[in-house]
Every structure is written in C-alpha cells, then in structure tokens.
Design an enzyme around this catalytic site. Sequence first.
Site, mmCIF file in Angstrom:
data_model
loop_
_atom_site.group_PDB
_atom_site.id
_atom_site.type_symbol
_atom_site.label_atom_id
_atom_site.label_comp_id
_atom_site.label_asym_id
_atom_site.label_seq_id
_atom_site.Cartn_x
_atom_site.Cartn_y
_atom_site.Cartn_z
ATOM 1 N N ARG A 330 3.661 -47.169 -24.548
ATOM 2 C CA ARG A 330 2.451 -47.957 -24.767
ATOM 3 C C ARG A 330 2.097 -48.129 -26.236
ATOM 4 N NH1 ARG A 330 -1.392 -45.620 -19.891
ATOM 5 N NH2 ARG A 330 -0.215 -46.684 -18.282
ATOM 6 N N LEU A 441 -3.490 -40.036 -13.435
ATOM 7 C CA LEU A 441 -3.857 -39.659 -12.070
ATOM 8 C C LEU A 441 -3.268 -38.294 -11.753
ATOM 9 C CD1 LEU A 441 -3.263 -43.082 -10.255
ATOM 10 C CD2 LEU A 441 -5.349 -42.198 -11.272
#
Lengths: 637, 250
Positions: A330, A441
Amino acid sequence: MQLNSGVPAGPIADKWDNHRFEMKLVNPANKRKYDVIIVGTGLAGASAAATMGELGYNVKVFTYHDSPRRAHSIAAQGGINAAKNYQNDGDSVFRLFYDTVKGGDFRSREANVYRLAQISLNIIDQAVAQGVPFAREYGGLLANRSFGGAQVSRTFYARGQTGQQLLLGAYQALERQIAAGTVEIATRHEMMDVVVVDGVARGIVTRNMVTGQLESYTGDAVVLATGGYSNVFFLSTNAKHCNVTATWRAHRRGAGFANPCFTQIHPTCIPPSGEYQSKLTLMSESLRNDGRIWVPEDKEEKRAPRDIPEGERDYYLERLYPSFGNLTPRDIASRRAKEMVDAGHGVGERENGVYLDFKDAIERLGRDTISERYGNLFEMYEKITGENPYDRPMRIYPAPHYTMGGLWVDYDLMTTVPGLFAIGEANFSDHGANRLGASALMQGLADGYFVIPMTIGNYLARVSHQPVPTDHSAVKDAEKDVRDRLDRLMSVNGNRTVDDFHIELGRLIWNECGMERSKEGLERALRQIPELRERFWNEVRVPGSAADLNQSLEKAGRVADFLEFGEVMCYDALTRVESCGAHYRVEHTTEEGEAKRDDERYAHVAVWEFTGVGEAPNRHVEALEFDNVQLSQRSYK
Amino acid sequence: MKLTLHVWRQKGPDDSGRHERYEAEDVTPDMSFLEMLDLVNNRLTETGGEPIAFEHDCREGICGSCGMMINGVPHGPKSMTSACQLHMRSFKDGDEIWIEPWKALAFPVLKDLVVDRSSFDRIIQAGGYISVRTGSAPDGNAIPVPKEDADAAFDAATCIGCAACVAACPNASAMLFTSAKVAHLAHMPQGQTERYDRVLSMVAQHDAEGFGNCTNHGACQEACPKGISIDYIAQLNRDLIKATLLDRPE
C-alpha cells in the site's frame, strides 16, 4: 516511563504456549467478582466483551453508537488473512509472520506478530462456526484470494463486505451474552476520561449522549477498543465519528503513545469531488488483483480514457515493479500515485486521480466473473461518481485509512498504566510501520477473541483491589475535568464551526505529515498547530446545550483532542529521521525513491509521554530485536 | 442548485415537533445528501441557529446509521441506496424536499431525525446468533457449505439494520429485518440446531417491541438499500409454522 515488553522466553513458536501455561488463572467461581470495563464495540471490543462474558467475568461495555453493529469495522471490504494453507500454495504460520514483519518494514515486535499469525487459524474456525457466510468454492469449502501484495492466497472473504460479516458475527455473540446477563451494554455513551487511582486504571467517565449527563463507572480493569485516529486528517476513509479521544485521554493520564506518525494511506480511494467533501470512500484493494493502474503519458491529455491508445499510457506500477506490478504494498502504490499526480498526470476533472482499469480483466475473464468478484464495489463507485466502471476506468487516489500507531502495549496488551489495556487498532502492536491488506480484521479479532480474555486474567489474578466507589475523589476529579472542558467548549461562543477547524487541521496534517514528511514541513506544522488550537478555543461556536443530545458538542470535544494529538504525531515524524513503511521522510530515500530505513538508529518503537498541552512530550524507546527475521531492504521490483 | 427543505424539528421525545423551512444554497450535483445537510447545518451554526440532528457515520452505505424519510420515501428516491449514498444529482434546482424521521411506535424520536432503534438489538438478543463459545469451533473446512447456500445466506446477511423496512411498512412491521437474520442462519448448516427455537423467540420479541405484522405490501423490499427480498419473510413464515407444529418438549 517503564517499557517492559514482557515477551516470554523460549523459541518464538513456543512463546504464546509457554506464556499461557505460566499465566496465573482466575478461579472460575471468582471470575464474576471482577468487573471489566470495555470501551468500543468494533471487532476487537465486541469479540472481547462476548468472550470475557462467556468466561464469566462481569463485563460492562460502552459504545457511542446506538448499536454495537455500527462500529467502523463494518466497512472493511477485502478480507481477513489466516495461515490455513487451504490452497496448498506454501503458506504457513511462519510465512504469515514473516510477511507481516517485512510488510511492516521491520518496526513491529516479533513475538506479538508471531502470536497473531498463530491465532489467525482459530479466528477463521470461530467465524465459520458463528455462521459468517464466507465465500465458498463449488465443493463447499472455503475460498481464498491473494490480497495486497501477498504471494500466497490466504485471504478469506465475504464478497466485498468481510468486515460487515465478521462484525455481525462478533455483534451477535455479544448480543447473546447481553441476553445471558454476563455483559451489560451502555449505548450512546462516549468515554470522556479514564479514572486512575494510585497509578492504576480503575474506571471511566462517560457522557450520556442523549441526556448530556456525566456518568462514571468503576471496575478492576479497563480495555480500550476505540479504533484509530485517521480522522486527524479530516478527510479519511474512516467513519465520521472515529476519533482519538479515548486513547488521547488515556495518554494524558499516563499511557504512552507509540509511533503516532505511522499512518497508512490507502492507495485505492475515490478522489474528492469538491470542497464540501466530508469523507473519502475506499475501494477495496482486492480491485488491484484484476485492475491495472495507469495514467496518460501526456500531461495535457484531454481524451476520454478509452480513446487513449495503449502506447500513450503509462502503467507505472508494472513498469517500476515488474514482479509485483499492481500488487505492490500500500505505501508504495500510494506514493507512486501521488508522484504521478504531482507530476501533472492526474486524471478526472480535478486532475486528482489515476486510472484503475478493468478492460483487460473483463476481456480475459468475462463481465460475469468481474461482477461476481467486485459487483458491489462497482455499484458503490457508480453511486458516488455517476460513472460506470465496466465501461470507464475507475479514478482512484490515496487516502488516510488506518493507523498503525496507537497506545503502547506489552505482550499482554497492557498499556503503561497498569490495568489499562488497548486492543485492535487502538494499540500499536502488530503492524510496524505499514499494515498489510486483510490484516486489520485479523488483529482486531485475535486481540478480542483470543489474547485479551487470557491476558486480563493474568493481570486480575495478581492484583488485590479494594472496590472504588463512584464518589471516590479520583472519580470526582476526573468528572470535574470533563465538565470544565465541556463548559469551556460551550462558552467560547465564537463564529466558526467545528468542521471549519477540523478541515484546517486536516489540511495542515495532510500537507506536512501525510504521504511525505520533511524536517522543514514538520517544524512548520509544529508552529502552526498550537496557533490553530488557540484560535479554536477563541473562535469556535458550539450551538445548543450540553444537557441534551448535541452532535456539535460531541464533534467539538473530538476535534479539540485532535488539535492536541496532531502535535505529537508531528514530533514523532520529526524525530524519526529515517523512512520506513508508511513514514516517508523525503531526506531519506534510496536512489530509486524508496523508503530508506536506518536500522542502526531507529530499529525501535518510539513511545511518547504526555507532559502538558503545548509542552514538548518526552520520547522513550523500546528497542526491537529481530531473532527470527533477517532485516532486509524491502524489494518489490 | 438552490433547494427548499422542510425538516422535522423535535427537541426531544416529549416535544410534539414541527416542520421548519430552510433554504439550501450552493448545492452541487456531486454532493451527497448528507453533505447537503452538513452545508445547511454549518450555515445554521454560523447564523446562531441550532443544527439539525441526524444520524450518520460511515457514509458509505454499510453502517446503517443514517436513514430518514425523504419526500415520504425511506432513504429517498434512488433504489438500493441509503441516504448517505444518495447524491444531489438525483434532485434539480428549485426542488422542495421534505425530510422526516422514521415513524414507528417502536422507534421513539430522540431529537429531530434521530430515533431509538434499540428494539432491533433486542430482536437479535432473542436468538439472532449461533451459540458457539469462543475456542470451541471445529476447523473451518470441517463443515462444507454448498456454494448456493453460502450465497443465499450472504444475501440475507447483508442487512445493515437501518430500519428503512419498518419506516416503509404501513404496519410498521420489522419482519424484513427479522426474516433476514432468520434466513441467514437457516441457510447455514451451523444454524440448524437452534433454527426453530430461534424463529419463535425472535418473532415473539418482534411482536413484544410493538412492531406490526406483515401483510405482504412489499414496500419494505422496495425501500431496502441492500435489496433484501421479501422471499425471506415467506421463509420465516414457513419456519415459524413448522416450529409451532413441532412437538417440542417444554
């Protein structure tokens, strides 16, 4: 400030097992005698509350939403990693551990990350048993995809709504415990302060957001599961209410804040369309599996994207990183997009994006397959932009998305204030300087379902507390601080809105402490933030009454905290004189323009100690040791 | 664009409430509906008024916080779109827009457009889960789930709990919401053990909260921003009948 990480001895693969064996246990019959306060009901908070309720602790959980199901975990799209190796493609606990440490650019604590990779296996089992409708293959077994730069397929997903489904699983487990009476919930209550008695966290002060009343609660331990602080940038992909208040208030009460400058900028978000923009929307990174990123070579290009011939397009990620291509991590994908837009290749009316194109994927796989994989994302994109991504490439641009920094915690997830724990995005522990896709998550649920329910017992079994009544002087003092502050906000009576200041702060932090940081810019920000804070306290206008449902007041309190927090973020970025992961100092780059670490001087966690508003905070360090991973320059060429 | 808004203002649960008129200026087509309200609220604040209270958070159509009647339609004119994802390109210059809170006995108004939807949580508490303790789960691949079942379960599970279904229903029924959870869990092998107890308890709680019953108008599925189908209500009814007829020891 003492920073004892408490990492257990022994080989890395045995640390968690050894530690669980050595922990003190709370007798099952005694668990109900312990009051555990949990703030936040996202993945980490809801799973922790449900699990500790099941274990028999007396749990009280707080959320500022009307229901635990609204927490921003719900918006996570792409998936959750687990080292199941169901695809038989060479994955293992060690590989997930290794990838996470490397992806974090060697700024995370090995032992915590290894435990995370181990627990990833249990999370999937737990979620499946709860009925989370993960994607399946035709044989009925769980499907996986490769995600965000991983070279194995270890990501489990529920279309583009994995966070929603996992949160609903945790929410349902929590509601089950509420019905069973083991957990009590207070919705529409915002935590305003932590109560510390003799150096130990013993409670919280909350504001009832419907009546405006201050209500205090005391107990034996306090767990903060209050998420990240990306909204310091004003424009981010976080939900509008996400804020730093709980962790910042804890910091002011003595909890060290670790690596606040490690903020992740997500590469695939929809670019702002105007000055009124209130937030940004993320388009799942999974889109990069099939979409190709490009910009027109000609800066003056005015043609529609489909009319630009192949030869006049620059697929810059494929060009610069032939082996990873569009799947570079990213931080790199984000920086390269900024570089292209800054150089004048930006697309769209405001020239503020790059193309993410599905034309080739649709030709190769068919429209149905693409629709199956990304249908809901394409619809969402069309709703927001009015453009159809099946026919016209998406426009994307990086946006603040996740914060790796957070409250410093030891191996047991306890902050520097005894009895105060931080889990999920609120702590700093697992992602180093950059988080890999589909790992948020995983971490939230690992902390909530499997780590904190064990480690909190280890704490509670060792302390012998007298109950703290809610009229204790420490409670009353904290309440007074909160009340004074609310009164002060209500009484400024200036002429500018809270949003106005938030936008100004956000722009400042984005420019000076965003995707690129420089010494000069950070020093400028450190001069400007206190000025802005002063103007806020003289010119803000908070309408309505404090004894009522007052959304302006809620916002004002949060922005006031961001105005303090922004400073420590800049101090952190200024004093980390290296580039690593998402922290990119323009003075420290390789010849190819990649982040250049300085392991000799900065292979550590920077932990900040509060010394007063407007005072320079104290910097402490926790040295990081790498016994199982070889430090290397990340290369995705 | 310039718009005229008629917004429901109500100080609290005991206030009778009234429509108030506001002019919204400088609205652009790319703004979301909530950004248009932000604009109005900021002007109100600057001119000494009190902003309109409304719920919102993620602003990307997934948290289910936002929701209001827009010209009498839950979430406004665009199908499968929550208020936060509705953009002003769906309106035109000079439009008048009536904005009101959800209206249902089970959703008391707290302030302006903010209502109390905690009844939904209590319906879930009544049985909207699978009873599995943390740590006691078998391996994820131990129970194969046919893809069609997993997909059907997912379609039901996408409910965001916004309550537009209740607002749309002439009976203020929450059957679409309740049935979505019943159907989600009934489609999974893991959900079978508690299947019939679940439907009985959840429906009982639904009724106890003061929601009306379903009389097959179908307005709920039209209003649902996630496109949840009333087929799930039919499924709930089948399960409910079966559960009622089952010989179940007390």
